[in-house]
Write an enzyme that holds these catalytic residues in place. Structure first.
Site, PDB file in Angstrom:
ATOM      1  N   LYS A 176       1.119  16.807  47.790  1.00 40.93           N
ATOM      2  CA  LYS A 176       2.449  16.552  47.242  1.00 40.93           C
ATOM      3  C   LYS A 176       2.224  16.134  45.797  1.00 40.93           C
ATOM      4  CE  LYS A 176       5.572  14.122  46.277  1.00 40.93           C
ATOM      5  NZ  LYS A 176       6.082  14.067  44.891  1.00 40.93           N
ATOM      6  N   GLU A 252      -5.591   4.609  45.510  1.00 42.45           N
ATOM      7  CA  GLU A 252      -5.968   4.293  44.126  1.00 42.45           C
ATOM      8  C   GLU A 252      -4.679   3.921  43.424  1.00 42.45           C
ATOM      9  OE1 GLU A 252      -8.192   7.749  42.919  1.00 42.45           O
ATOM     10  OE2 GLU A 252      -9.778   7.281  44.353  1.00 42.45           O
ATOM     11  N   CYS A 286      -4.773   5.035  34.496  1.00 45.27           N
ATOM     12  CA  CYS A 286      -4.795   3.829  35.342  1.00 45.27           C
ATOM     13  C   CYS A 286      -5.882   2.876  34.916  1.00 45.27           C
ATOM     14  CB  CYS A 286      -5.008   4.242  36.795  1.00 45.27           C
ATOM     15  SG  CYS A 286      -6.457   5.283  36.998  1.00 45.27           S
ATOM     16  N   GLU A 388       1.958  -4.015  34.926  1.00 46.61           N
ATOM     17  CA  GLU A 388       1.450  -2.746  34.406  1.00 46.61           C
ATOM     18  C   GLU A 388       2.576  -2.025  33.660  1.00 46.61           C
ATOM     19  OE1 GLU A 388       0.831   0.616  37.128  1.00 46.61           O
ATOM     20  OE2 GLU A 388      -1.109   0.929  36.181  1.00 46.61           O
TER      21      GLU A 388
HETATM   22  P1  NAD Z   1       4.276   6.798  41.723  1.00 45.30           P
HETATM   23  O1  NAD Z   1       3.755   5.808  42.722  1.00 45.30           O
HETATM   24  O2  NAD Z   1       5.636   6.623  41.210  1.00 45.30           O
HETATM   25  O3  NAD Z   1       4.240   8.270  42.350  1.00 45.30           O
HETATM   26  C1  NAD Z   1       3.053   8.847  42.833  1.00 45.30           C
HETATM   27  C2  NAD Z   1       3.397   9.883  43.879  1.00 45.30           C
HETATM   28  O4  NAD Z   1       3.953   9.248  45.020  1.00 45.30           O
HETATM   29  C3  NAD Z   1       4.403  10.927  43.426  1.00 45.30           C
HETATM   30  O5  NAD Z   1       4.006  12.177  43.914  1.00 45.30           O
HETATM   31  C4  NAD Z   1       5.686  10.460  44.098  1.00 45.30           C
HETATM   32  O6  NAD Z   1       6.607  11.482  44.322  1.00 45.30           O
HETATM   33  C5  NAD Z   1       5.159   9.909  45.398  1.00 45.30           C
HETATM   34  N1  NAD Z   1       6.003   8.923  46.066  1.00 45.30           N
HETATM   35  C6  NAD Z   1       6.837   8.021  45.504  1.00 45.30           C
HETATM   36  N2  NAD Z   1       7.430   7.262  46.451  1.00 45.30           N
HETATM   37  C7  NAD Z   1       6.952   7.695  47.644  1.00 45.30           C
HETATM   38  C8  NAD Z   1       7.182   7.302  49.001  1.00 45.30           C
HETATM   39  N3  NAD Z   1       7.998   6.320  49.319  1.00 45.30           N
HETATM   40  N4  NAD Z   1       6.518   7.972  49.975  1.00 45.30           N
HETATM   41  C9  NAD Z   1       5.664   8.963  49.679  1.00 45.30           C
HETATM   42  N5  NAD Z   1       5.413   9.378  48.418  1.00 45.30           N
HETATM   43  C10 NAD Z   1       6.041   8.749  47.411  1.00 45.30           C
HETATM   44  O7  NAD Z   1       3.194   6.821  40.557  1.00 45.30           O
HETATM   45  P2  NAD Z   1       3.282   7.662  39.188  1.00 45.30           P
HETATM   46  O8  NAD Z   1       4.343   7.048  38.350  1.00 45.30           O
HETATM   47  O9  NAD Z   1       3.301   9.094  39.493  1.00 45.30           O
HETATM   48  O10 NAD Z   1       1.847   7.354  38.538  1.00 45.30           O
HETATM   49  C11 NAD Z   1       1.582   6.230  37.767  1.00 45.30           C
HETATM   50  C12 NAD Z   1       0.925   5.145  38.603  1.00 45.30           C
HETATM   51  O11 NAD Z   1      -0.259   5.655  39.202  1.00 45.30           O
HETATM   52  C13 NAD Z   1       0.467   3.938  37.819  1.00 45.30           C
HETATM   53  O12 NAD Z   1       0.756   2.767  38.542  1.00 45.30           O
HETATM   54  C14 NAD Z   1      -1.028   4.116  37.710  1.00 45.30           C
HETATM   55  O13 NAD Z   1      -1.769   2.941  37.508  1.00 45.30           O
HETATM   56  C15 NAD Z   1      -1.339   4.744  39.015  1.00 45.30           C
HETATM   57  N6  NAD Z   1      -2.604   5.469  38.974  1.00 45.30           N
HETATM   58  C16 NAD Z   1      -3.700   4.932  39.587  1.00 45.30           C
HETATM   59  C17 NAD Z   1      -4.923   5.589  39.529  1.00 45.30           C
HETATM   60  C18 NAD Z   1      -6.149   5.008  40.180  1.00 45.30           C
HETATM   61  O14 NAD Z   1      -7.132   5.731  40.281  1.00 45.30           O
HETATM   62  N7  NAD Z   1      -6.143   3.759  40.607  1.00 45.30           N
HETATM   63  C19 NAD Z   1      -5.011   6.797  38.841  1.00 45.30           C
HETATM   64  C20 NAD Z   1      -3.875   7.310  38.218  1.00 45.30           C
HETATM   65  C21 NAD Z   1      -2.681   6.649  38.296  1.00 45.30           C
END
Ligand code: NAD
Length: 484
Positions: A176, A252, A286, A388
């Protein structure tokens, strides 16, 4: 106009619910994305389950390894398509996407193919009470159907970082992608068909999180395990969904990472390193640094030098000569980041540089542009220092000694990464041990050996992936005990 359809059982599946995919450089519409509903997600799960018992399951390990190499080569063969797609979705500079996102996205398949080809399993001979002997040995079996839920900041790279080990271990996957960046996951479906990956092994469902494909997928009982990269709060929601059926998760999540600069560091290298960690990918990494602590003797000089680097960044079209800085992912995300820029002012920050929206040329004015920003003078309790932001910004504060900076760096619910700059080996190793993080870089940042463990401490994640650590999540380790 491009149509991004779901990829289910090797076929392209449209729906009557579409949403727009926009280019953050100028807010133009790139394509229409077909949102998967419960029916499409269910069909994808069934396809992935069926593939667990088809030709994919009957492949020998060398055949699977060869196929993963073919996927990597397939991405490389279509490098320009992937590059164009990733740039259109994210707006990131050409130089960045062509050096990091696409080549590393392809390399993931080779790295994990090599890993699975070479990894041993344990065995123990034991004495039995009757004076005889038994032999125990481990066998790794695939977990089954893996849901891979991805963010938008490094779309292909972070997706393949999970798809590659999942497939290497013999699982099937349902991806997804983020609703912001549907393109490269879709293109990868074309490559999978081109190189002959059996149908149903790799599936893509598009949509949002709650009440959409993300939730339908993670709630689906036919999914055996969920690997997720994204915000900590989303991780909490997914973990609740995973509790039904006691399904394992690998997370992550977010970070609020510290950069720590000691007075004895290589000054120029530290400035370059911290500038990269704060501003690369417009701060949407991240592992990026949003809290910088600099030892007092070099504090003022460091702030000036860092500000000079921030001011030298050039926003512009991804392919234009001299562009070193892209937009944020969307207008929505820019509103969030700008709310922190406002909060910093309200909390009494000194805005060293940036703090707003740059004046862009005609044609780019509707993009999600933002200024790289440095603050000083914020109190430790400010939300700007605690939450963040995920934008190109950092707060710089002075410190006097090691114990003080360790306490400050660890004073956060997050624990993803840290970057420490010092020439003293003792300081370096003590800091690495004292910081509550999953990854500690010394005199470097974002230097990745894919054989090493990757993941976060505290609220920055659950589990470790990378190298053989990925096996813990993507396989079941079965013990076989043979009485001899
Ligand atoms: P997000 O959590 O908003 O979304 C990530 C994914 O989850 C998307 O595909 C979204 O559609 C899906 N999603 C959202 N709500 C959901 C639910 N209730 N059930 C299932 N899926 C759901 O994150 P983002 O804004 O896309 O990315 C930024 C975030 O990701 C930041 O917090 C960043 O730190 C983190 N990040 C972490 C790492 C790591 O390796 N630790 C790497 C990259 C990004």
């Amino acid at each position: 106009m491009t149509e991004f359809k779901n990829f289910i059982g090797g076929e392209w599946v449209g729906t009557d619910r579409t949403f727009e995919d926009r280019n953050p450089v100028d807010n133009s519409v790139i394509g229409l994305v077909h949102e998967a509903g419960r029916a499409e997600v269910d069909a994808a799960v069934q396809a992935a389950r069926a593939a667990l018992h088809g030709p994919w399951a009957r492949m020998t390990l060398p055949q699977r390894v060869e196929l993963l190499y073919a996927v990597a080569d397939g991405i490389t063969r279509r490098f320009d398509d992937f590059l164009a797609a990733e740039i259109a979705d994210t707006g990131k500079p050409h130089a960045l996407a062509s050096h990091i996102d696409i080549p590393r996205g392809a390399a993931n398949f080779k790295v994990f193919a090599d890993m699975i080809r070479n990894v041993p399993t344990e065995s123990f001979a034991m004495a039995t009470p009757d004076g005889g002997e038994a032999l125990n040995y481990g066998v790794r079996t695939p977990r089954g159907v893996i849901a891979v839920v991805c963010p938008w900041n490094l779309p292909l790279l972070l997706m393949t970082w999970k798809v590659a080990p999942a497939l290497a271990c013999g699982n099937t996957v349902l991806v997804k992608p983020s609703e912001e960046t549907p393109a490269t996951a879709t293109l990868l479906g074309e490559v999978m068909n081109e190189v002959g990956v059996p149908k149903g092994v790799y599936n893509v469902v598009h949509g949002f999180g709650p009440d959409s494909a993300g939730a339908f997928l993670t709630e689906h009982p036919g999914v055996n395990a969920i690997t997720f990269t994204g915000e900590t709060r989303t991780g909490e929601a997914i973990m609740k969904a995973a509790a039904n059926g006691v399904r394992p998760v690998s997370f992550e999540l977010g970070g609020k990472n510290a950069g720590i600069v000691f007075a004895d560091c290589d000054f120029d290298a530290a400035v370059v390193g911290i500038a990269r960690s704060a501003f690369e990918n417009t701060g949407q990494v991240c592992l990026g640094t949003e809290r910088v602590y600099v030892q007092r003797p070099i504090y003022e000089r460091f702030v000036d030098a860092l500000a000079a680097r921030a001011k030298a960044l050039r926003p512009g079209r991804p392919g234009a000569e001299g562009t070193t800085f892209g937009p944020l992912i969307s207008q929505t995300h820019r509103s969030k980041v700008l709310s922190y820029y406002e909060q910093a002012r309200a909390d009494g920050a000194v805005v060293v540089t940036g703090g707003g929206v740059p004046d862009m040329a005609a044609g780019l004015k509707d993009g999600a542009w933002i200024e790289p920003t440095i603050w000083t003078g914020l109190p430790d309790g400010s939300r700007v220092i605690r939450e963040e932001i995920f934008g190109p910004c950092c707060h710089v504060a002075p410190f006097d000694d090691e114990a003080e900076v360790i306490a400050k760096a660890n004073d956060t619910p997050y624990g993803l990464a840290a970057t420490v700059w010092t020439r003293d080996a003792g300081t370096a190793h003590r800091m690495a041990r004292a910081l509550d993080v999953g990854i500690c870089w010394i005199n470097s940042w974002f230097l990745r050996d894919l054989r090493t463990a990757f993941g976060g401490a505290k609220q920055s994640g659950i589990g470790r992936e990378g190298g053989i650590h990925s096996l813990e999540f993507y396989t079941e380790l079965r013990n076989v005990c043979v009485k001899l």
